[in-house]
Scaffold this active site. Structure first.
Site, PDB file in Angstrom:
ATOM      1  N   ASP A   1      16.525  53.968  23.419  1.00  0.00           N
ATOM      2  CA  ASP A   1      15.183  54.226  23.198  1.00  0.00           C
ATOM      3  C   ASP A   1      14.487  53.424  23.619  1.00  0.00           C
ATOM      4  O   ASP A   1      13.929  52.267  22.367  1.00  0.00           O
ATOM      5  CB  ASP A   1      14.863  55.499  22.011  1.00  0.00           C
TER       6      ASP A   1
ATOM      7  N   ASP B   1      14.545  56.017  29.906  1.00  0.00           N
ATOM      8  CA  ASP B   1      14.499  54.857  29.291  1.00  0.00           C
ATOM      9  C   ASP B   1      15.007  55.141  27.705  1.00  0.00           C
ATOM     10  O   ASP B   1      15.555  54.583  26.597  1.00  0.00           O
ATOM     11  CB  ASP B   1      13.205  54.701  29.055  1.00  0.00           C
ATOM     12  N   GLU B   2      16.664  56.015  28.459  1.00  0.00           N
ATOM     13  CA  GLU B   2      17.256  56.275  27.020  1.00  0.00           C
ATOM     14  C   GLU B   2      19.037  57.200  27.123  1.00  0.00           C
ATOM     15  O   GLU B   2      18.835  57.057  28.344  1.00  0.00           O
ATOM     16  CB  GLU B   2      16.502  57.894  26.760  1.00  0.00           C
TER      17      GLU B   2
HETATM   18  P1  TTP Z   1       9.807  58.798  25.952  1.00  0.00           P
HETATM   19  O1  TTP Z   1      11.009  58.289  25.191  1.00  0.00           O
HETATM   20  O2  TTP Z   1       9.693  60.089  25.267  1.00  0.00           O
HETATM   21  O3  TTP Z   1       8.197  58.395  25.491  1.00  0.00           O
HETATM   22  P2  TTP Z   1       7.859  56.630  25.466  1.00  0.00           P
HETATM   23  O4  TTP Z   1       9.562  55.786  25.584  1.00  0.00           O
HETATM   24  O5  TTP Z   1       6.826  56.366  25.798  1.00  0.00           O
HETATM   25  O6  TTP Z   1       6.872  56.866  23.591  1.00  0.00           O
HETATM   26  P3  TTP Z   1       8.486  56.269  22.799  1.00  0.00           P
HETATM   27  O7  TTP Z   1       7.889  55.242  21.996  1.00  0.00           O
HETATM   28  O8  TTP Z   1       8.078  56.997  21.712  1.00  0.00           O
HETATM   29  O9  TTP Z   1       9.892  56.653  22.793  1.00  0.00           O
HETATM   30  O10 TTP Z   1      10.020  58.819  27.266  1.00  0.00           O
HETATM   31  C1  TTP Z   1      10.202  58.041  28.052  1.00  0.00           C
HETATM   32  C2  TTP Z   1       9.667  57.824  29.282  1.00  0.00           C
HETATM   33  O11 TTP Z   1       8.768  59.180  30.620  1.00  0.00           O
HETATM   34  C3  TTP Z   1       8.117  57.828  28.943  1.00  0.00           C
HETATM   35  O12 TTP Z   1       7.036  56.119  28.973  1.00  0.00           O
HETATM   36  C4  TTP Z   1       6.928  58.487  30.216  1.00  0.00           C
HETATM   37  C5  TTP Z   1       7.871  59.517  30.810  1.00  0.00           C
HETATM   38  N1  TTP Z   1       7.779  61.184  30.168  1.00  0.00           N
HETATM   39  C6  TTP Z   1       7.263  61.373  30.755  1.00  0.00           C
HETATM   40  O13 TTP Z   1       6.376  61.653  31.795  1.00  0.00           O
HETATM   41  N2  TTP Z   1       6.522  62.971  30.046  1.00  0.00           N
HETATM   42  C7  TTP Z   1       7.107  63.547  29.199  1.00  0.00           C
HETATM   43  O14 TTP Z   1       6.623  64.442  28.813  1.00  0.00           O
HETATM   44  C8  TTP Z   1       7.302  62.170  28.202  1.00  0.00           C
HETATM   45  C9  TTP Z   1       7.649  62.846  26.751  1.00  0.00           C
HETATM   46  C10 TTP Z   1       8.051  61.534  28.683  1.00  0.00           C
HETATM   47 MG    MG Z   2      11.057  55.657  24.305  1.00  0.00          MG
END
Ligand code: TTP
Ligand code: MG
Length: 353
Positions: free
Chosen positions: A10, A105-106
């Site tokens: 992630d 991103d995952e």
């Molecule tokens: P996430 O992996 O949930 O968040 P992140 O990568 O920004 O932060 P973390 O370090 O906690 O993993 O989500 C990945 C991307 O998806 C995030 O950068 C933006 C998008 N996203 C949205 O557009 N809306 C949302 O509600 C979420 C949770 C994510």
């Molecule tokens: Mg993330």
């Protein structure tokens, strides 16, 4: 049953990190990616600097603005995020074809049978994080465990830029101690209902018993009972395989002579072959498509074994197939495509280690 080795990767503050990478003046600052702050939009994500102010995904941007007035608000650049996403996917595919993307991103990877690093999932995860950082200048976190649920939870434990392992002998007690709202697959409404029933942790869920869970939560009751003990048998499903790759274009003006038409076919062959390589694929079949100015169309294809090794190999057949087309009308479109795709073997990569 063999114990599986699952990695969950992630990216950290994904959209915001890409912005900080591309605009160095944003580094170290609270950055919020989403809709404009004076609208009814929400935060997509924010940098870790912004999280200190209590800002998080899905919060109203107006509220984020109130919590941190000096934050930098940016609109998302999805095209760039998609490119990064493809790049990290390619890196993942070098260690196993079993990659299941969950979002840009995952992803989950099943490395049970991977030959890399003597099959050490921890070292494979370290390699993936290092390679992602090298090639994208972005950090990723990783979770390693024997099923998807625990791997995903593990990737959050040492975020950002960290990793965690939950070993088979630790899974049950780890899940027992976990608050119910931390289990992925238990949403807010379900968590609230569980709280009402006095179920606060995995251990409470387990002790409540499968029958009672089914009584209150229907079919999902069994799933909850299992995850409460750290059990999750869902397989990693590799992303849908891409069936063909093609490059084609319509000309501004129809082409009349063979040399020009062949040159265009060669260019598309080159382009499509390059695309194929960047997706870590090989093709057994090459096809050409030609549309004439009377709107008739022909396609021809040729297959080889085991597969085309270079763009040049394919272009020889492109030329031959073109020369066997009998029509001599002006041409408005040509294209070259590859199909019968197979994943490129990892032998070449293996020698790097
Ligand atoms: P996430 O992996 O949930 O968040 P992140 O990568 O920004 O932060 P973390 O370090 O906690 O993993 O989500 C990945 C991307 O998806 C995030 O950068 C933006 C998008 N996203 C949205 O557009 N809306 C949302 O509600 C979420 C949770 C994510
Ligand atoms: Mg993330």
């Amino acid at each position: 049953m063999t114990i599986r080795k699952i990695i969950h990767i992630d990216m950290d503050a994904f959209f915001a990190s890409v912005e900080q990478r591309d605009f160095p003046e944003l580094r170290g600052k609270p950055v919020i990616v989403g809709g404009p702050p004076n609208s009814r939009s929400v935060v997509a994500t924010c940098s870790y600097e912004a999280r200190k102010y209590g800002i998080h995904s899905a919060m109203a941007t107006a509220k984020a603005k109130r919590l941190c007035p000096h934050a930098v608000f940016l609109r998302p650049r999805f095209e760039v995020y998609r490119q990064v996403s493809q790049k990290i996917r390619q890196i993942m595919l070098t260690v196993t074809p079993l990659v299941e993307p969950l979002s840009l991103d995952e992803a989950y990877l099943d490395v049970t049978d991977s030959n890399f690093y003597a099959n050490s999932a921890t070292r494979i995860a370290e390699y993936l994080r290092a390679t992602i950082q090298q090639q994208t200048r972005l950090t990723a976190s990783a979770g390693i465990s024997y099923n998807k649920m625990l791997a995903k939870i593990a990737s959050d434990l040492n975020k950002p830029n960290g990793m965690a392992v939950i070993l088979p002998q630790e899974g049950a007690s780890f899940a027992a101690g976990l608050p119910v709202e931390k289990f992925h697959g238990i949403g807010r409404a379900t968590a609230a209902k569980m709280h009402e029933l006095g179920i606060k942790t995995g251990a409470d869920m387990r002790d409540f018993g499968e029958k009672s869970l089914i009584k209150y939560f229907g079919k999902l009751g069994s799933f909850y009972y299992n995850i409460a003990m750290g059990n999750d048998t869902r397989p990693v499903r590799a992303s849908r395989v891409c069936k063909s790759i093609a490059s084609e274009a319509t000309f501004a003006q129809d082409l009349h002579n063979d040399d020009d038409i062949l040159a265009a076919l060669f260019a598309h062959n080159q382009e499509a072959f390059h695309d194929l390589q960047s997706k870590n694929m090989c093709a057994r079949t090459v096809s050409i498509k030609i549309k004439y100015n009377d709107f008739s169309q022909i396609t021809r294809s040729h297959s080889v074994t085991p597969h085309f090794f270079t763009a040049k190999d394919a272009s020889l057949w492109v030329e031959k197939m073109y020369q066997n087309t009998a029509k001599h009308l002006p041409v408005r479109l040509v294209g070259v495509g590859f199909s019968n795709l197979i994943a490129r073997s990892d032998n070449r990569q293996l020698t790097l280690f």
